[in-house]
Design an enzyme around this catalytic site. Structure first.
Site, PDB file in Angstrom:
ATOM      1  N   GLN A  96     -43.395 -14.082   6.038  1.00  0.00           N
ATOM      2  CA  GLN A  96     -42.989 -14.929   7.163  1.00  0.00           C
ATOM      3  C   GLN A  96     -42.388 -16.247   6.707  1.00  0.00           C
ATOM      4  O   GLN A  96     -41.536 -16.823   7.387  1.00  0.00           O
ATOM      5  CB  GLN A  96     -44.184 -15.171   8.078  1.00  0.00           C
ATOM      6  CG  GLN A  96     -44.739 -13.905   8.714  1.00  0.00           C
ATOM      7  CD  GLN A  96     -43.713 -13.176   9.556  1.00  0.00           C
ATOM      8  OE1 GLN A  96     -43.194 -13.715  10.537  1.00  0.00           O
ATOM      9  NE2 GLN A  96     -43.402 -11.936   9.185  1.00  0.00           N
ATOM     10  N   HIS A 149     -38.587 -16.650   6.657  1.00  0.00           N
ATOM     11  CA  HIS A 149     -37.787 -16.867   7.864  1.00  0.00           C
ATOM     12  C   HIS A 149     -37.008 -18.178   7.792  1.00  0.00           C
ATOM     13  O   HIS A 149     -35.905 -18.276   8.327  1.00  0.00           O
ATOM     14  CB  HIS A 149     -38.688 -16.880   9.099  1.00  0.00           C
ATOM     15  CG  HIS A 149     -38.909 -15.524   9.700  1.00  0.00           C
ATOM     16  ND1 HIS A 149     -38.003 -14.927  10.534  1.00  0.00           N
ATOM     17  CD2 HIS A 149     -39.926 -14.649   9.568  1.00  0.00           C
ATOM     18  CE1 HIS A 149     -38.450 -13.742  10.902  1.00  0.00           C
ATOM     19  NE2 HIS A 149     -39.621 -13.536  10.334  1.00  0.00           N
ATOM     20  N   GLU A 191     -48.543 -18.285  16.130  1.00  0.00           N
ATOM     21  CA  GLU A 191     -47.734 -17.179  16.640  1.00  0.00           C
ATOM     22  C   GLU A 191     -48.287 -15.826  16.184  1.00  0.00           C
ATOM     23  O   GLU A 191     -48.563 -14.941  16.998  1.00  0.00           O
ATOM     24  CB  GLU A 191     -46.298 -17.356  16.137  1.00  0.00           C
ATOM     25  CG  GLU A 191     -45.365 -16.239  16.505  1.00  0.00           C
ATOM     26  CD  GLU A 191     -44.002 -16.414  15.860  1.00  0.00           C
ATOM     27  OE1 GLU A 191     -43.052 -15.781  16.356  1.00  0.00           O
ATOM     28  OE2 GLU A 191     -43.875 -17.147  14.852  1.00  0.00           O
ATOM     29  N   HIS A 192     -48.393 -15.634  14.881  1.00  0.00           N
ATOM     30  CA  HIS A 192     -48.904 -14.386  14.305  1.00  0.00           C
ATOM     31  C   HIS A 192     -50.241 -14.656  13.628  1.00  0.00           C
ATOM     32  O   HIS A 192     -50.343 -15.571  12.806  1.00  0.00           O
ATOM     33  CB  HIS A 192     -47.952 -13.823  13.238  1.00  0.00           C
ATOM     34  CG  HIS A 192     -46.546 -13.633  13.680  1.00  0.00           C
ATOM     35  ND1 HIS A 192     -45.510 -14.461  13.274  1.00  0.00           N
ATOM     36  CD2 HIS A 192     -45.986 -12.713  14.501  1.00  0.00           C
ATOM     37  CE1 HIS A 192     -44.378 -14.034  13.804  1.00  0.00           C
ATOM     38  NE2 HIS A 192     -44.638 -12.976  14.564  1.00  0.00           N
ATOM     39  N   ASP A 228     -42.712  -7.504  13.789  1.00  0.00           N
ATOM     40  CA  ASP A 228     -41.371  -8.074  13.776  1.00  0.00           C
ATOM     41  C   ASP A 228     -40.294  -7.017  13.928  1.00  0.00           C
ATOM     42  O   ASP A 228     -39.262  -7.250  14.560  1.00  0.00           O
ATOM     43  CB  ASP A 228     -41.133  -8.818  12.456  1.00  0.00           C
ATOM     44  CG  ASP A 228     -41.722 -10.213  12.444  1.00  0.00           C
ATOM     45  OD1 ASP A 228     -42.140 -10.696  13.506  1.00  0.00           O
ATOM     46  OD2 ASP A 228     -41.755 -10.821  11.353  1.00  0.00           O
ATOM     47  N   HIS A 273     -45.946 -29.068  61.213  1.00  0.00           N
ATOM     48  CA  HIS A 273     -46.609 -27.820  60.861  1.00  0.00           C
ATOM     49  C   HIS A 273     -47.578 -27.396  61.973  1.00  0.00           C
ATOM     50  O   HIS A 273     -47.665 -26.227  62.343  1.00  0.00           O
ATOM     51  CB  HIS A 273     -47.395 -27.978  59.551  1.00  0.00           C
ATOM     52  CG  HIS A 273     -46.554 -28.021  58.323  1.00  0.00           C
ATOM     53  ND1 HIS A 273     -45.653 -29.018  58.057  1.00  0.00           N
ATOM     54  CD2 HIS A 273     -46.494 -27.162  57.263  1.00  0.00           C
ATOM     55  CE1 HIS A 273     -45.064 -28.799  56.891  1.00  0.00           C
ATOM     56  NE2 HIS A 273     -45.559 -27.673  56.384  1.00  0.00           N
TER      57      HIS A 273
END
Length: 433
Positions: free
Chosen positions: A250, A253, A318-319, A352, A412
Site C-alpha cells: 500500500q 500507492h 481505510e484498510h 484493491d 402549518h
C-alpha cells in the site's frame, strides 16, 4: 501504554502541504466556472500535455482501443467485474422497500431511486487503475444509474487502453480522456460539451480529493478520500515477512500513503522493520514506497489484544489487515475502519484488485462516520405518504394544529386544520371569509 518503535512526520507538516493544494484547486474550479471548455483544455494541456479535438471518445474510438488490449487482460477484467457485480447485486438485494399502514388509511413508505447521472473518476497518472473503473461504474450500473460519465487522464500523453476497456466493459455511457481537477469540475458544473452529473465517485490524488471536497454540496460525492492507508494488526504468530510485504503493497500507492503496524510482539515489530528495509531496495515502486514508509510509516508495540484493537479504532484507517491467531475477533472488537481483511490468506491487494468488495474507502479518519462506496451510495432513499381515511385525516389535522402552534408555525397549523375541517367538519375560526 504503546511503545512506538517508528514515528511518522508531525501532522503539522501534512497540514501545511494541504493548504497549497486547497488554494490551487480553488483557482482551477473558479476558472472552469468562468471559462468552461477553454479552461478545461488549458489545464489538460498544462497538467497532462493532452489537448485532442474531443476529450470524449466516440464509440468507434472505444471499439478500436478495446480491440488493441490483449485477450488475457480482457478476460481478467471481465472476471473481476463479475466479482464486483455479484457483490453489488447482493448489496442491492439487502435494501428493502416497504409500505406500512400506521393508522387507518395512513400509508407511509420508502423506496430507493438511483441518481440520474453519476461521474466515475478513474485515476491514471503513473498507474492505470483499471480496478477503479470496476468499483465506480459497475456499482453505479447495478444501482440503476441511467447515465454514467467516466473520466480518466492520459498517461504520459498516451491513451490508457486497458482502462478504457475496463470503463467500456463496466457499462460507461460516456468515456472522457480527461483527468485531475479539470475533470471533477467539468463533471460538476458542466461545460458546452459535457452535461453535469449528480454525484461523483472514485479515488484520486490530493488535488482530485480536494476538488471533490470543495464541490460537495453542489454535487454529491461518494466520500472524502485522501492517500491510501494500511493498518496491519499482528500478534506473536504473525509472519514479519508477510507484514512487511503487505505494508509496502500500500505504501507504493504514493509518497504520502501511511503504512502502520500494531503488534503485541516486539520481536514481530523489529523483524518487520528489518524486512521492510531489506525489501525496499529491490521494489520497482521504491520511489513512492520509500518516502511513504520513511515519512508516514509507524510501528506500535502494545501489551494486549485489547489494547491493539482499541488503538486500531483510534486510527480509523481505510484498510485494516488482521494477522492474528483468531482474526474474526476483529469483527466484534472493532467499529472504525473502511474494510477488514481477515487472516493471512486475505491481503488488502485482493480488495484493491480482484475479490469483489469495493476499494473506494474512507481515509483520514472518515471511517469514524462512513463506510466505503457501495451500491447504496448511488441510491436516494425517498419517502412517500398518503392519507385516505377521513377519521385519520381529522386526527392528524387536529394534532398538527396544536403541535405547530407550540412552535409558533401558524401556517402549518392552518394547513393541518383544513384537513380536519374537510374530513370532520371542524370549524376554522381563523377563516373569516
Amino acid at each position: 501504554m504503546p511503545e512506538i518503535l517508528k514515528h511518522a512526520v508531525p501532522k503539522a507538516e501534512v497540514a501545511a502541504s494541504l493548504d497549497q493544494v486547497r488554494e490551487t484547486v480553488a483557482g482551477v474550479i473558479a476558472d472552469i466556472r468562468e471559462r468552461g471548455d477553454d479552461a478545461v483544455r488549458a489545464y489538460s494541456e498544462k497538467f497532462d500535455k493532452w489537448s485532442p479535438e474531443s476529450f470524449r471518445l466516440s464509440e468507434e474510438e472505444v471499439e478500436k482501443i478495446v480491440a488493441s488490449v490483449p485477450q488475457q487482460v480482457i478476460d481478467d477484467i471481465r472476471f473481476v467485474q463479475d466479482q464486483v457485480r455479484t457483490f453489488a447485486r447482493h448489496q442491492l438485494d439487502s435494501l428493502k422497500e416497504f409500505e406500512v399502514e400506521t393508522l387507518p388509511g395512513v400509508r407511509l413508505g420508502h423506496k430507493h431511486v438511483p441518481v440520474q447521472a453519476a461521474g466515475a473518476y478513474v485515476p491514471g497518472g503513473r498507474y492505470p487503475l483499471t480496478a477503479s473503473a470496476h468499483m465506480t461504474i459497475v456499482t453505479a450500473k447495478v444501482a440503476g444509474v441511467p447515465r454514467v460519465v467516466a473520466c480518466t487522464p492520459p498517461i504520459r500523453g498516451e491513451i490508457p487502453a486497458a482502462t478504457v476497456a475496463a470503463m467500456h466493459l463496466a457499462g460507461a455511457d460516456e468515456i472522457w480522456l480527461l483527468g485531475g481537477v479539470q475533470a471533477v469540475a467539468a463533471m460538476t458544473v458542466g461545460t458546452d460539451t459535457m452535461q453535469p452529473v449528480n454525484l461523483i465517485a472514485g479515488p484520486g490524488n490530493a488535488y482530485v480529493a480536494e476538488a471533490k471536497r470543495q464541490l460537495f454540496g453542489e454535487i454529491g460525492i461518494d466520500l472524502f478520500a485522501g492517500p491510501t492507508e494500511i493498518l496491519v494488526l499482528a500478534d506473536e504468530h504473525a509472519d514479519p515477512f508477510v507484514c512487511a510485504v503487505d505494508l509496502l503493497s500500500q505504501a507504493e500507492h504514493g509518497p504520502d500513503s501511511p503504512a502502520v503496524l500494531i503488534t503485541t510482539s516486539r520481536e514481530v515489530a523489529e523483524r518487520t522493520i528489518a524486512e521492510v528495509e531489506r525489501l525496499l531496495p529491490g521494489l520497482p515502486t521504491r520511489d513512492f514506497a520509500e518516502p511513504a514508509w520513511r515519512d508516514h510509516g509507524q510501528v506500535h508495540v502494545v501489551d494486549s489484544l485489547d489494547e491493539m484493537y482499541a488503538l486500531a479504532d483510534e486510527f480509523a484507517f481505510e484498510h485494516v489487515e488482521v494477522l492474528t491467531r483468531r482474526p474474526r475477533e476483529a469483527l466484534e472488537r472493532m467499529t472504525q475502519y473502511g474494510a477488514l481483511f481477515l487472516g493471512e490468506g486475505t491481503c488488502v491487494s485482493f480488495g484493491d484488485k480482484v475479490i469483489g468488495t469495493n476499494h473506494v474507502l474512507p481515509t483520514r479518519g472518515a471511517a469514524r462516520y462512513t463506510g466505503g462506496l457501495w451500491v447504496g451510495k448511488y441510491l436516494k432513499t425517498v419517502t412517500y405518504q398518503e392519507v385516505t381515511d377521513t377519521a385519520s385525516q381529522a386526527l392528524l389535522g387536529r394534532v398538527c394544529g396544536r403541535a405547530s402552534r407550540v412552535e409558533l408555525f401558524e401556517g402549518h397549523a392552518r394547513s393541518g386544520e383544513v384537513r380536519a375541517a374537510r374530513a370532520a367538519g371542524d370549524e376554522l375560526p381563523w377563516n373569516t371569509a
